[in-house]
Each structure stands twice: as C-alpha cells, then as structure tokens.
Write a protein that holds these residues in place. Structure first.
Motif, PDB file in Angstrom:
ATOM      1  N   GLU A  46       0.828  -1.214   0.000  1.00 21.21           N
ATOM      2  CA  GLU A  46       0.000   0.000   0.000  1.00 21.21           C
ATOM      3  C   GLU A  46       0.862   1.265   0.000  1.00 21.21           C
ATOM      4  N   LYS A  75      -1.383   3.775  -2.086  1.00 17.48           N
ATOM      5  CA  LYS A  75      -2.344   3.310  -3.080  1.00 17.48           C
ATOM      6  C   LYS A  75      -3.752   3.740  -2.705  1.00 17.48           C
ATOM      7  N   SER A  76      -4.017   3.822  -1.399  1.00 19.09           N
ATOM      8  CA  SER A  76      -5.348   4.181  -0.920  1.00 19.09           C
ATOM      9  C   SER A  76      -5.227   5.084   0.294  1.00 19.09           C
ATOM     10  N   ASP A  77      -6.130   6.036   0.377  1.00 14.03           N
ATOM     11  CA  ASP A  77      -6.175   6.873   1.574  1.00 14.03           C
ATOM     12  C   ASP A  77      -7.487   6.648   2.334  1.00 14.03           C
ATOM     13  N   GLU A  78      -7.973   5.430   2.257  1.00 16.06           N
ATOM     14  CA  GLU A  78      -9.188   5.057   2.987  1.00 16.06           C
ATOM     15  C   GLU A  78      -8.944   5.201   4.492  1.00 16.06           C
ATOM     16  N   PRO A  79      -9.970   5.536   5.256  1.00 16.86           N
ATOM     17  CA  PRO A  79      -9.808   5.741   6.699  1.00 16.86           C
ATOM     18  C   PRO A  79      -9.116   4.589   7.429  1.00 16.86           C
ATOM     19  N   GLU A  80      -9.423   3.357   7.069  1.00 16.00           N
ATOM     20  CA  GLU A  80      -8.796   2.228   7.774  1.00 16.00           C
ATOM     21  C   GLU A  80      -7.288   2.155   7.512  1.00 16.00           C
ATOM     22  N   VAL A  81      -6.865   2.569   6.335  1.00 18.52           N
ATOM     23  CA  VAL A  81      -5.424   2.612   6.030  1.00 18.52           C
ATOM     24  C   VAL A  81      -4.764   3.703   6.870  1.00 18.52           C
ATOM     25  N   GLU A  83      -5.801   5.006   9.677  1.00 20.02           N
ATOM     26  CA  GLU A  83      -5.831   4.635  11.094  1.00 20.02           C
ATOM     27  C   GLU A  83      -4.664   3.719  11.456  1.00 20.02           C
ATOM     28  N   GLN A 104      -2.736  10.046  -2.407  1.00 20.49           N
ATOM     29  CA  GLN A 104      -2.834   8.819  -3.180  1.00 20.49           C
ATOM     30  C   GLN A 104      -1.791   8.919  -4.280  1.00 20.49           C
TER      31      GLN A 104
END
Length: 124
Positions: A46, A75-81, A83, A104
């Motif tokens: 990631e 690769k991703s800036d999703e909240p779980e990443v 966190e 990203q």
C-alpha cells in the motif's frame, strides 16, 4: 504523454535517499528511518513511495528550527489505512518534527506540477 506531463516528469529530480538523509542529524535520520520501516511493515505494498522535500533536500536543514517534510504516496487513503499508520506518524512528529503529507499515488503528479493542472483547466 502530453507536453505538460513531459515537463512535469523532467522537472522532478530524484536524489538517492542516502544523500538526503546524510544531511540530517543522526537522531533525526534515525527517526526517519524508523518511520519508513514502520510504514513498510504496516502498509506493505500500500506504501508506494516516501518523498522528502523542503530544507532537507535544499540543503539548509537547521537542527534547531527545521522540520522534516515527507510526502507519503499510498495506493489508498481510505480511513482504515490511515488509522493503521496514525500512531507512527504522531510519534515521528513528536520525536523529530517529522511532518507528513499523505496523497494517493495517482495524485502525486498533480501535487508536484500544479501549473499543468491550470493549463489543462484553461484548455491549453
């Protein structure tokens, strides 16, 4: 590749990490290396890239007043990443004034060459 993209890529300079880190005091360098190691361990693939910018790259880093500026390309800036890496980033900031900007990976070109975006928006 458009002319704007070609100009953006040619304007980017790649400096070996060892050269950039060599100008930093050992305490700060160690913290940067620890942060990058923690990010690699936590994020694996990631984590696309870590980019140093600012005074450390310009060569005018001052141990008394400078921070270390990093761009993390993910690769991703999703909240779980985010966190998963939040604690490591807070520790690095407190320990050695390491400031991070998270993008990203596909946003990097836009960030590094905003003039190209202005030209595209204007239809050039």
């Amino acid at each position: 590749m458009t002319t704007t993209n070609a100009r953006a890529k040619s304007a980017m300079m790649t400096v070996p990490a060892a050269s950039v880190l060599a100008v930093l005091p050992i305490r700060v360098r160690t913290r940067v290396e620890e942060l990058v190691g923690a990010l690699r361990k936590t994020l694996g693939s990631e984590l696309v890239s870590v980019v140093v910018y600012g005074s450390a790259v310009r060569g005018d880093f001052d141990a008394e007043r400078s921070d270390v500026d990093l761009v993390l390309a993910l690769k991703s800036d999703e909240p779980e990443v985010l966190e998963r890496i939040g604690r490591a980033l807070r520790l690095a900031r407190a320990a050695a004034r390491i400031e991070t900007l998270i993008l990203q990976a596909d946003e990097i070109e836009q960030f590094l060459h905003p003039i190209g975006q202005i030209e595209r928006a204007a239809g050039r």
